[in-house]
Design a protein around this motif. Structure first.
Motif, mmCIF file in Angstrom:
data_model
loop_
_atom_site.group_PDB
_atom_site.id
_atom_site.type_symbol
_atom_site.label_atom_id
_atom_site.label_comp_id
_atom_site.label_asym_id
_atom_site.label_seq_id
_atom_site.Cartn_x
_atom_site.Cartn_y
_atom_site.Cartn_z
ATOM 1 N N GLY A 158 -3.419 -7.147 -74.435
ATOM 2 C CA GLY A 158 -4.042 -6.258 -75.393
ATOM 3 C C GLY A 158 -5.512 -6.554 -75.555
ATOM 4 O O GLY A 158 -6.024 -7.608 -75.110
ATOM 5 N N ALA A 159 -6.215 -5.640 -76.234
ATOM 6 C CA ALA A 159 -7.662 -5.792 -76.410
ATOM 7 C C ALA A 159 -7.996 -7.051 -77.207
ATOM 8 O O ALA A 159 -8.947 -7.766 -76.878
ATOM 9 C CB ALA A 159 -8.223 -4.551 -77.099
ATOM 10 N N GLU A 160 -7.205 -7.340 -78.277
ATOM 11 C CA GLU A 160 -7.491 -8.520 -79.094
ATOM 12 C C GLU A 160 -7.299 -9.802 -78.292
ATOM 13 O O GLU A 160 -8.105 -10.737 -78.380
ATOM 14 C CB GLU A 160 -6.593 -8.525 -80.325
ATOM 15 N N ALA A 161 -6.219 -9.855 -77.517
ATOM 16 C CA ALA A 161 -5.982 -11.042 -76.692
ATOM 17 C C ALA A 161 -7.065 -11.198 -75.635
ATOM 18 O O ALA A 161 -7.509 -12.310 -75.336
ATOM 19 C CB ALA A 161 -4.603 -10.947 -76.035
ATOM 20 N N ALA A 162 -7.515 -10.073 -75.070
ATOM 21 C CA ALA A 162 -8.576 -10.131 -74.057
ATOM 22 C C ALA A 162 -9.883 -10.625 -74.663
ATOM 23 O O ALA A 162 -10.601 -11.427 -74.055
ATOM 24 C CB ALA A 162 -8.765 -8.755 -73.428
ATOM 25 N N ASP A 163 -10.200 -10.167 -75.876
ATOM 26 C CA ASP A 163 -11.422 -10.624 -76.545
ATOM 27 C C ASP A 163 -11.343 -12.122 -76.841
ATOM 28 O O ASP A 163 -12.330 -12.852 -76.678
ATOM 29 C CB ASP A 163 -11.618 -9.855 -77.848
ATOM 30 N N ALA A 164 -10.163 -12.580 -77.282
ATOM 31 C CA ALA A 164 -9.987 -14.004 -77.570
ATOM 32 C C ALA A 164 -10.145 -14.830 -76.298
ATOM 33 O O ALA A 164 -10.831 -15.867 -76.289
ATOM 34 C CB ALA A 164 -8.622 -14.254 -78.206
ATOM 35 N N ARG A 165 -9.513 -14.375 -75.213
ATOM 36 C CA ARG A 165 -9.610 -15.097 -73.948
ATOM 37 C C ARG A 165 -11.053 -15.148 -73.459
ATOM 38 O O ARG A 165 -11.534 -16.196 -73.014
ATOM 39 C CB ARG A 165 -8.708 -14.384 -72.914
ATOM 40 N N ARG A 166 -11.767 -14.040 -73.566
ATOM 41 C CA ARG A 166 -13.158 -13.990 -73.119
ATOM 42 C C ARG A 166 -14.011 -14.993 -73.913
ATOM 43 O O ARG A 166 -14.808 -15.738 -73.333
ATOM 44 C CB ARG A 166 -13.704 -12.571 -73.288
ATOM 45 N N PHE A 167 -13.815 -15.014 -75.245
ATOM 46 C CA PHE A 167 -14.610 -15.934 -76.054
ATOM 47 C C PHE A 167 -14.300 -17.386 -75.700
ATOM 48 O O PHE A 167 -15.218 -18.207 -75.543
ATOM 49 C CB PHE A 167 -14.352 -15.710 -77.542
ATOM 50 N N LEU A 168 -13.008 -17.729 -75.597
ATOM 51 C CA LEU A 168 -12.636 -19.122 -75.310
ATOM 52 C C LEU A 168 -13.234 -19.572 -73.975
ATOM 53 O O LEU A 168 -13.762 -20.690 -73.868
ATOM 54 C CB LEU A 168 -11.119 -19.255 -75.294
ATOM 55 N N ASP A 169 -13.155 -18.714 -72.976
ATOM 56 C CA ASP A 169 -13.698 -19.076 -71.658
ATOM 57 C C ASP A 169 -15.205 -19.291 -71.726
ATOM 58 O O ASP A 169 -15.746 -20.234 -71.108
ATOM 59 C CB ASP A 169 -13.371 -17.986 -70.637
ATOM 60 N N GLU A 170 -15.905 -18.426 -72.464
ATOM 61 C CA GLU A 170 -17.357 -18.562 -72.560
ATOM 62 C C GLU A 170 -17.754 -19.824 -73.315
ATOM 63 O O GLU A 170 -18.735 -20.497 -72.969
ATOM 64 C CB GLU A 170 -17.940 -17.318 -73.230
#
Length: 417
Positions: A2-14
């Motif tokens: 989902g969009a929320e999970a994708a945003d969380a994953r993107r932030f954690l990776d960055e």
């Protein structure tokens, strides 16, 4: 995903890429802590403030940001903090901790949490059942300094690890005078005192009142050791389940609008209010008119955090009110006296509708519209407006719009079924 999970994953990776190694003892913090020295009671508030500012600057999703901050603070409080204690000259001296090395240690705890969560791809924390759309705008206006502060925490439960099924959101406006220190302190610590208060779940009104007095007591110690002279009025709102709770000191205000009509929740504390005047005179003080009504010829507020040179005449005891929410509420508005001295409560629904029309039904720009109106109406003070929409702003605009042409004839086949 989902969009929320994708945003969380993107932030954690960055975040992992930005901080591949822990901070060393001589490495600078990514941003400065609020204070150079903190008491043990201030560690939680100062740490959460640093974490939330740091994560917001990197566009962390708000729910994830609050959950990460909570998890990092839990790890910090498990640790031995004695290496950060400052030496004291006597047993009477207050225990203090050196903030920068402590916050460097806390940052490394936050980093550890991020790295752990990045490895296991956590599900996004659950959000509130009742969507909350916020709009906030604040200006210095014609004043020399900006002394207002505000807090928006729709993610209150996630920040304090609350999992009792009651959805909570916290919002506050603090209007400082004589400097910004009291307002900044209240905006940093009051919700933290509340979040850890024993009565939060069982007696929220009592918890709110005691959070105000406890924050005032804590600020007294800081003001004493740092020779600060300032004060702040404040209004705080807690949305808890189907209830709206309000607590306030001084002349900042909150109002509720239900189906387009204002609902009176409170009466601001002003020196000329008859019960406030009587309270102050019973203590041996007086109310004098010097351009406006003032306590002992000094402050134009009768209740505030700080202003210790005029305690107990300037009271730190908050008043509270509660209102059950039925589902027909439109929004809650919090603002300082810089707004309400220029705008009547009865004007607010029309101004909000005008702001929604101007923005095409988007709630975000509405607070700016209200601040601009207060300024044009003659306010020269600092102005802060914080709107919490309890219903979709686009729907509020649609419901208030005049009908466009004749109503269509009913579908007979549907009507007969």
């Amino acid at each position: 995903m989902g969009a929320e999970a994708a945003d969380a994953r993107r932030f954690l990776d960055e975040f992992v890429k930005e901080f591949p190694e822990p901070l060393g003892p001589d490495d600078p913090l990514p941003l400065s802590p609020l204070s150079g020295r903190v008491s043990p009671d201030e560690v939680r508030g100062e740490s959460l403030d640093l974490a939330l500012r740091l994560l917001a600057a990197r566009n962390a999703p708000p729910l994830l940001s609050s959950a990460l901050s909570h998890a990092a603070l839990v790890e910090l409080l498990k640790s031995d903090l004695t290496p950060y204690h400052l030496p004291t000259d006597s047993e009477q001296d207050s225990l203090l901790l050196l903030s920068e090395p402590l916050q460097r240690f806390f940052f490394n705890k936050l980093r550890e949490v991020v790295f752990t969560w990045a490895k296991r791809s956590p599900a996004p924390p659950a959000g509130p059942a009742r969507p909350l759309w916020t709009s906030v705008h604040a200006i210095r206006n014609a004043r020399r300094k900006m002394e207002d502060r505000h807090v928006t925490l729709p993610e209150f439960n996630q920040l304090f690890g609350l999992q009792d099924g009651v959805h909570r959101g916290y919002f506050a406006v603090f209007d400082g005078h004589g400097g910004v220190d009291a307002a900044t302190y209240a905006a940093t610590h009051l919700h933290v005192v509340l979040g850890y208060h024993d009565d939060l779940k069982s007696d929220l009104a009592s918890a709110l009142k005691r959070a105000f007095t406890r924050t005032d007591d804590m600020f007294r110690e800081k003001a004493k050791r740092e020779r600060l002279r300032s004060g702040s009025t404040g209004v705080a709102v807690m949305l808890a389940g189907d209830w709206l709770h309000v607590a306030w000191l001084g002349d900042s205000q909150v109002m509720l609008v239900r189906q387009g009509e204002p609902v009176t929740l409170m009466e601001p504390h002003k020196p000329e209010r008859e019960d406030e005047k009587r309270r102050i005179e019973d203590l041996g003080g007086c109310i004098a008119f010097m351009g406006c009504w003032r306590v002992n010829g000094t402050y134009a507020v009768s209740r505030a955090i700080g202003d210790f040179d005029q305690k107990p005449y300037i009271s730190s005891e908050a008043d509270c009110a509660a209102e059950r929410l039925t589902g027909g509420e439109d929004y809650v508005l919090l603002a300082c006296d810089g707004f309400f001295d220029a705008v009547r409560l009865a004007e607010v629904p029309g101004l909000v509708q005008a702001g929604l029309r101007e923005s095409g039904g988007r709630g975000g720009p509405v607070a700016q519209h209200l601040v601009g109106h207060a300024k044009s109406a003659g306010s020269s003070d600092n102005i802060t407006v914080l709107l919490v929409f309890l219903r979709d702003p686009a729907l509020l605009l649609q419901e208030a719009a005049p009908p466009q042409g004749p109503a269509p004839a009913p579908d007979q086949s549907t009507a007969e079924q």
